[in-house]
Write a protein that holds these residues in place. Sequence first.
Motif, mmCIF file in Angstrom:
data_model
loop_
_atom_site.group_PDB
_atom_site.id
_atom_site.type_symbol
_atom_site.label_atom_id
_atom_site.label_comp_id
_atom_site.label_asym_id
_atom_site.label_seq_id
_atom_site.Cartn_x
_atom_site.Cartn_y
_atom_site.Cartn_z
ATOM 1 N N ILE A 188 -145.698 -18.734 -29.007
ATOM 2 C CA ILE A 188 -147.016 -19.351 -29.135
ATOM 3 C C ILE A 188 -147.710 -19.297 -27.775
ATOM 4 O O ILE A 188 -147.105 -19.670 -26.765
ATOM 5 C CB ILE A 188 -146.892 -20.819 -29.602
ATOM 6 N N PRO A 189 -148.955 -18.837 -27.708
ATOM 7 C CA PRO A 189 -149.645 -18.769 -26.413
ATOM 8 C C PRO A 189 -149.674 -20.130 -25.719
ATOM 9 O O PRO A 189 -149.847 -21.167 -26.370
ATOM 10 C CB PRO A 189 -151.062 -18.315 -26.795
ATOM 11 N N THR A 190 -149.512 -20.134 -24.417
ATOM 12 C CA THR A 190 -149.480 -21.393 -23.667
ATOM 13 C C THR A 190 -150.797 -22.157 -23.767
ATOM 14 O O THR A 190 -150.807 -23.384 -23.715
ATOM 15 C CB THR A 190 -149.160 -21.120 -22.184
ATOM 16 N N SER A 191 -151.899 -21.453 -23.930
ATOM 17 C CA SER A 191 -153.206 -22.111 -24.008
ATOM 18 C C SER A 191 -153.575 -22.525 -25.431
ATOM 19 O O SER A 191 -154.670 -23.051 -25.658
ATOM 20 C CB SER A 191 -154.297 -21.197 -23.438
ATOM 21 N N CYS A 192 -152.693 -22.304 -26.388
ATOM 22 C CA CYS A 192 -152.935 -22.752 -27.766
ATOM 23 C C CYS A 192 -153.008 -24.279 -27.784
ATOM 24 O O CYS A 192 -152.202 -24.950 -27.122
ATOM 25 C CB CYS A 192 -151.808 -22.260 -28.658
ATOM 26 N N LYS A 199 -149.647 -26.129 -31.856
ATOM 27 C CA LYS A 199 -148.274 -25.815 -31.443
ATOM 28 C C LYS A 199 -147.277 -26.716 -32.150
ATOM 29 O O LYS A 199 -146.263 -26.257 -32.684
ATOM 30 C CB LYS A 199 -148.117 -26.002 -29.929
ATOM 31 N N ASP A 200 -147.569 -28.025 -32.133
ATOM 32 C CA ASP A 200 -146.636 -28.997 -32.710
ATOM 33 C C ASP A 200 -146.396 -28.723 -34.194
ATOM 34 O O ASP A 200 -145.259 -28.806 -34.678
ATOM 35 C CB ASP A 200 -147.177 -30.415 -32.521
ATOM 36 N N ILE A 253 -151.501 -26.438 -42.503
ATOM 37 C CA ILE A 253 -152.033 -27.543 -41.691
ATOM 38 C C ILE A 253 -152.372 -27.051 -40.284
ATOM 39 O O ILE A 253 -153.363 -27.478 -39.688
ATOM 40 C CB ILE A 253 -151.020 -28.704 -41.641
ATOM 41 N N SER A 254 -151.552 -26.137 -39.763
ATOM 42 C CA SER A 254 -151.802 -25.639 -38.401
ATOM 43 C C SER A 254 -153.152 -24.936 -38.289
ATOM 44 O O SER A 254 -153.821 -25.042 -37.260
ATOM 45 C CB SER A 254 -150.679 -24.702 -37.955
ATOM 46 N N ILE A 255 -153.596 -24.243 -39.356
ATOM 47 C CA ILE A 255 -154.901 -23.591 -39.265
ATOM 48 C C ILE A 255 -156.036 -24.606 -39.426
ATOM 49 O O ILE A 255 -157.123 -24.414 -38.882
ATOM 50 C CB ILE A 255 -155.048 -22.409 -40.252
ATOM 51 N N SER A 276 -159.905 -27.653 -33.415
ATOM 52 C CA SER A 276 -160.020 -27.335 -31.984
ATOM 53 C C SER A 276 -161.184 -26.394 -31.706
ATOM 54 O O SER A 276 -161.705 -26.366 -30.584
ATOM 55 C CB SER A 276 -158.713 -26.717 -31.480
ATOM 56 N N LEU A 277 -161.576 -25.628 -32.722
ATOM 57 C CA LEU A 277 -162.707 -24.704 -32.571
ATOM 58 C C LEU A 277 -164.032 -25.338 -32.974
ATOM 59 O O LEU A 277 -165.054 -24.665 -33.072
ATOM 60 C CB LEU A 277 -162.448 -23.449 -33.424
ATOM 61 N N ASN A 278 -163.977 -26.650 -33.235
ATOM 62 C CA ASN A 278 -165.176 -27.441 -33.556
ATOM 63 C C ASN A 278 -165.876 -26.992 -34.832
ATOM 64 O O ASN A 278 -167.116 -27.040 -34.938
ATOM 65 C CB ASN A 278 -166.173 -27.411 -32.382
#
Length: 224
Positions: free
Chosen positions: A98-102, A107-108, A130-132, A138-140
Amino acid sequence: MAINRDIWEKSDISNIPCPHCHKSLKYNELKTKETEEGEYMQEANCGQDEFRFTGELSCTCGNNFFVYGDKDTQEYQEGTANRYQIKGIYPTLNLFKIPTSCPQPVKDELIKSFALYWTDLEACANKIRISIELLLDSLNIPTNILHRRINEYPDEAIKSSLLAIKWIGNFGSHADTLTKEDILDAYEIIYKILDKLFEKSEEKLQLKIDTINTTKKPISKSTK
């Protein structure tokens, strides 16, 4: 690093990669106990054993993981063969990087899905879905039903990928309908989405290509 489907589809104890150094994890002595069904098959002379196993996977880099699952022994004319099918690993292994900036909530939820991959594919698919939703947060993208939220995203390629994950996730509501191949499809797709949004590996590669073509020399020579 993209997802390695061959390793995760088999769910076999062999060749599981260490999440830190990517070498294959090694297992020492495994404790096994025959199941009631295995005892019955032996009494019936079916030529097949069935056991539960527990043990530890370790790596030369110092990381250790507890593992458990099913072991069965098949008898052939040439001899016998043991197969170890993983049912759980602790700490959880990430099935892809998983990208560090995700965003952390995304991530969780993905890490929760990785833990469920071994035991409950439908619950795993729900966690991916749920993750999407959390990604759209996060993308508002304004709160609404998921399909409408996805359609509001401006990038057509990402929109199409999110929809594909939603369709797979929808089947997580039905018992015993998904396969490991379905889940790995979802992981491949979300890996591509996260890479495009946060890792930007394609953009970085294209920048290298453009630099090489502009300078007409390798990157290592272009700064000299």
